[in-house]
Design an enzyme around this catalytic site. Structure first.
Site, short mmCIF file in Angstrom:
data_model
loop_
_atom_site.label_atom_id
_atom_site.label_comp_id
_atom_site.label_asym_id
_atom_site.label_seq_id
_atom_site.Cartn_x
_atom_site.Cartn_y
_atom_site.Cartn_z
N TYR A 204 -1.07 -1.38 10.24
CA TYR A 204 -1.22 -1.63 8.80
C TYR A 204 0.01 -1.14 8.03
O TYR A 204 0.56 -1.85 7.18
CB TYR A 204 -2.49 -0.91 8.33
N ALA A 205 0.47 0.08 8.34
CA ALA A 205 1.64 0.64 7.65
C ALA A 205 2.88 -0.21 7.91
O ALA A 205 3.68 -0.44 6.99
CB ALA A 205 1.87 2.08 8.09
N ALA A 206 3.03 -0.68 9.15
CA ALA A 206 4.19 -1.53 9.47
C ALA A 206 4.13 -2.83 8.67
O ALA A 206 5.15 -3.28 8.13
CB ALA A 206 4.23 -1.83 10.97
N SER A 207 2.94 -3.40 8.57
CA SER A 207 2.81 -4.66 7.81
C SER A 207 3.12 -4.42 6.34
O SER A 207 3.79 -5.24 5.69
CB SER A 207 1.40 -5.26 7.97
N SER B 123 0.87 -1.20 0.00
CA SER B 123 0.00 0.00 0.00
C SER B 123 0.90 1.23 0.00
O SER B 123 2.03 1.17 0.52
CB SER B 123 -0.86 0.01 1.27
P1 NDP Z 1 -11.25 -6.08 0.90
O1 NDP Z 1 -11.45 -5.86 2.36
O2 NDP Z 1 -12.35 -5.70 -0.04
O3 NDP Z 1 -10.89 -7.62 0.64
C1 NDP Z 1 -9.91 -8.25 1.42
C2 NDP Z 1 -9.78 -9.69 0.95
O4 NDP Z 1 -8.82 -10.33 1.79
C3 NDP Z 1 -11.07 -10.45 1.05
O5 NDP Z 1 -11.20 -11.30 -0.07
C4 NDP Z 1 -10.89 -11.29 2.31
O6 NDP Z 1 -11.63 -12.47 2.19
C5 NDP Z 1 -9.40 -11.56 2.24
N1 NDP Z 1 -8.82 -11.91 3.54
C6 NDP Z 1 -8.75 -11.16 4.66
N2 NDP Z 1 -8.19 -11.85 5.65
C7 NDP Z 1 -7.87 -13.07 5.14
C8 NDP Z 1 -7.27 -14.23 5.68
N3 NDP Z 1 -6.85 -14.28 6.96
N4 NDP Z 1 -7.11 -15.31 4.89
C9 NDP Z 1 -7.53 -15.27 3.59
N5 NDP Z 1 -8.11 -14.20 3.02
C10 NDP Z 1 -8.27 -13.11 3.80
O7 NDP Z 1 -9.90 -5.34 0.52
P2 NDP Z 1 -9.34 -4.77 -0.86
O8 NDP Z 1 -9.78 -5.59 -1.99
O9 NDP Z 1 -9.58 -3.31 -0.86
O10 NDP Z 1 -7.78 -4.95 -0.60
C11 NDP Z 1 -7.00 -5.98 -1.16
C12 NDP Z 1 -5.54 -5.73 -0.82
O11 NDP Z 1 -5.17 -4.44 -1.30
C13 NDP Z 1 -5.25 -5.71 0.68
O12 NDP Z 1 -4.01 -6.29 0.93
C14 NDP Z 1 -5.21 -4.23 1.01
O13 NDP Z 1 -4.42 -3.96 2.13
C15 NDP Z 1 -4.60 -3.68 -0.27
N6 NDP Z 1 -4.85 -2.27 -0.47
C16 NDP Z 1 -6.14 -1.80 -0.65
C17 NDP Z 1 -6.36 -0.45 -0.84
C18 NDP Z 1 -7.71 0.12 -1.06
O14 NDP Z 1 -7.82 1.36 -1.13
N7 NDP Z 1 -8.78 -0.67 -1.18
C19 NDP Z 1 -5.25 0.51 -0.83
C20 NDP Z 1 -3.95 -0.08 -0.63
C21 NDP Z 1 -3.78 -1.43 -0.47
P3 NDP Z 1 -12.31 -13.27 3.41
O15 NDP Z 1 -12.83 -12.26 4.38
O16 NDP Z 1 -13.35 -14.07 2.72
O17 NDP Z 1 -11.23 -14.12 3.98
#
Ligand code: NDP
Length: 248
Positions: free
Chosen positions: A155-158, A142
């Site tokens: 979150y930023a650290a991760s 991110s």
């Molecule tokens: P969402 O919250 O819409 O989706 C997150 C996804 O991660 C879901 O499919 C969820 O599925 C899955 N997930 C969460 N925890 C777990 C777990 N323990 N095991 C398996 N799957 C998991 O997020 P986005 O689509 O917006 O984000 C996707 C990525 O992009 C993330 O890494 C986010 O940090 C990054 N990002 C997003 C930004 C944004 O503005 N949207 C900006 C910068 C980075 P389920 O709950 O079914 O497990």
């Protein structure tokens, strides 16, 4: 260009948002996509959609923060398909809080899913990729991992951790034909960002030179590029896809 026929791709966080779009995009380009998330019903529906559109996908429910489960998932993909070519570590969560109020479980959950989950994934696929002398690992970080953000220290650290992890593994496996890169999205319109207050949305938009919120496909197309043969000379990089936010 950018065709992925015959490639086996794992996409984590495929149940919604960015991961959902990445899965469709890779499948459209010819990859067989293993859709991974915790919500079995949602990824089963996604796999059905992809297969119904003439693509190839299967759903494998898995919690990426559970190392044993992630290893088991990867092993069963290798058993079924014989290899893994592409791993997209996209699953991610937020548990926002100011430092003074942050609970240890908020810190742990975010680090376990976003950073350790990616480590577990990379470690479980690396052997098969090394054996095949081919691999594409794409980690979704991110812009917050580059700039920091008040209220999101966990979150930023991760996300900053993912960049160091990516650079290190890129150095370890480069000689085996494996590339490892990050994509750093800015503000993308998904469920994760849907509850931002309207005044934050307006001031965020002011800081984006391209004057629009990002869409999941903006990230998915960058993943497709990095996953392709055409990106074979790019490794250890973080590509920012944010409408110009971090240059502002
Ligand atoms: P969402 O919250 O819409 O989706 C997150 C996804 O991660 C879901 O499919 C969820 O599925 C899955 N997930 C969460 N925890 C777990 C777990 N323990 N095991 C398996 N799957 C998991 O997020 P986005 O689509 O917006 O984000 C996707 C990525 O992009 C993330 O890494 C986010 O940090 C990054 N990002 C997003 C930004 C944004 O503005 N949207 C900006 C910068 C980075 P389920 O709950 O079914 O497990």
């Amino acid at each position: 260009m950018f065709e992925l026929n015959g490639k086996i791709a794992i996409v984590t966080g495929a149940s919604q948002g960015i991961g959902h779009k990445i899965s469709h995009t890779l499948a459209k380009s010819g990859a067989t996509v293993i859709c991974v998330a915790r919500s079995a019903k949602k990824i089963e529906a996604l796999a059905k959609e992809i297969n119904g559109n003439g693509g190839s996908a299967i759903a494998m429910p898995c919690d990426v923060s559970d190392q044993t489960e992630f290893i088991r998932t990867v092993d069963s993909v290798i058993k079924q398909f014989g290899k893994i070519d592409i791993l997209v570590n996209n699953a991610g969560i937020t548990r926002d809080s100011l430092l003074m109020r942050m609970k240890k479980n908020q810190w742990d959950e975010v680090l376990e899913t976003n950073l350790s989950g990616t480590f577990y994934g990379m470690q479980s696929v690396i052997k098969t990729m090394m054996k095949n002398k081919f691999g594409r690992i794409i980690n979704i970080t991110s812009i917050v991992g580059l700039t920091g953000n008040a209220g999101q220290s966990n979150y930023a650290a991760s996300k900053a951790g993912l960049i160091g992890l990516t650079q290190s593994i890129a150095k370890e496996v480069g000689s085996r034909g494996i590339t490892v890169n990050c994509i750093a999205p800015g503000w993308i319109d998904t469920e994760m960002t849907s509850d931002l207050p309207i005044n934050s949305k307006t001031s965020l938009l002011d800081m984006i030179p391209l004057k629009r919120i990002g869409k999941p496909e903006d990230i998915a197309y960058t993943v497709l590029f990095l996953a392709s043969n055409e990106a074979s000379y790019i490794t250890g990089q973080t590509i920012t896809v944010d409408g110009g936010r971090v240059i502002n």
